[in-house]
Scaffold this motif. Structure first.
Motif: not given
Length: 287
Positions: A30-42, A129-141
């Motif tokens: 879960l620590l890997l998920y937490q690092e991803f969470d911290a970077k993407t701001g979920f 959920n939609q705002a988070y998906l928008d962030r991911l789309h912006a990171l990798r359009p």
């Protein structure tokens, strides 16, 4: 977590067996998920945008509503899908480190949160959920997106609200809708429905806001939709054509399609001299 007490072996009292090996965890991934969470701001999105009907943002002296949601997310990630498993995880090292707590919210605390959830809360979770998906789309359009819509059967037990018999699945349960981005695997949207709802019911209303949002987010995005025969309704064709969305919709077998197919098969067999009984797949089109 429950541990076996330290014990001495009878044949040699100097040898002791102990299961208290310190702060050990089987959920350190879960620590890997937490690092991803911290970077993407979920988790921050949940803290900022969660809406709950209770005026008090705290459901316990140590836990806020947003923290309860984040805990439930991490529990699901680790495979602990029921709230009562929070009791076993109360002082689990990985969870307490990730959530920065000495002890997790208990099952009664999570139940109190569940009782506060209303339609506004559900809408705020969908917006998160939609705002988070928008962030991911912006990171990798991406220049294109393939959308898959389908329903599923969720078996239920007991007298749960919305549970009903579904003749197709021959089971009691719910019949939710799901929308996935086929190229990334992201779940874009989900909607819980009673078990006796037909596949296409509310399907257009479910899909329309997502298409409108994607069009506003990326006007030049190539959109394609894939659905099975349960969604074969004229309103869906109209929606896709009106919003410039490619679509592939499977039709249920019927006498007209069988007639057309037989005409195509006969023409193909004559052209390629295929012997009767030969297995083959080919594609064609007709109006």
């Amino acid at each position: 977590m429950t541990s076996v007490k330290e014990t001495s072996l009878q044949f040699n009292q100097k040898i002791k067996v102990s299961f208290s090996g310190g702060a050990l965890s089987s959920d350190s991934g879960l620590l890997l998920y937490q690092e991803f969470d911290a970077k993407t701001g979920f988790s921050r999105l949940i803290e900022e945008r969660l809406k709950i009907k209770a005026k008090d943002p705290v459901i316990h002296t140590r836990h806020t509503n947003a923290q309860a949601v984040v805990q439930k997310v991490y529990q699901h990630l680790a495979g602990y899908h029921t709230d009562d498993e929070a009791e076993e995880l109360g002082r689990e090292p990985a969870f307490t480190a990730i959530l920065e707590k000495k002890r997790l919210a208990s099952q009664p605390t999570l139940s109190r949160f569940n009782q506060r959830v209303d339609d506004e809360t559900v809408q705020s979770l969908e917006a998160i959920n939609q705002a988070y998906l928008d962030r991911l789309h912006a990171l990798r359009p991406s220049a294109q997106m393939v959308l898959d819509v389908d329903s599923s059967n969720f078996e239920t037990f007991g007298n749960q609200e919305g549970s009903a018999y579904n003749a197709h699945y021959q089971d009691m349960g719910f019949h939710p809708l799901f929308l996935f981005d086929a190229l990334t695997g992201y779940c874009l949207k989900a909607a819980l429905r009673p078990g006796n709802f037909y596949t296409s019911r509310d399907g257009v209303a479910f899909l329309r806001p997502v298409l409108e949002h994607l069009r506003s987010l990326a006007p030049g995005l190539d959109l394609a939709l894939r659905v099975d025969s349960g969604f074969t309704v004229p309103e869906l064709y109209t929606l896709c054509e009106g919003m410039d969305v490619f679509y592939a919709i499977r039709l249920k077998i019927n006498s007209r399609l069988i007639q057309k197919a037989q005409e195509l098969i006969a023409a193909r067999q004559k052209k390629q001299a295929m012997p009767v009984g030969t297995s083959a797949v080919f594609y064609s089109e007709f109006s």
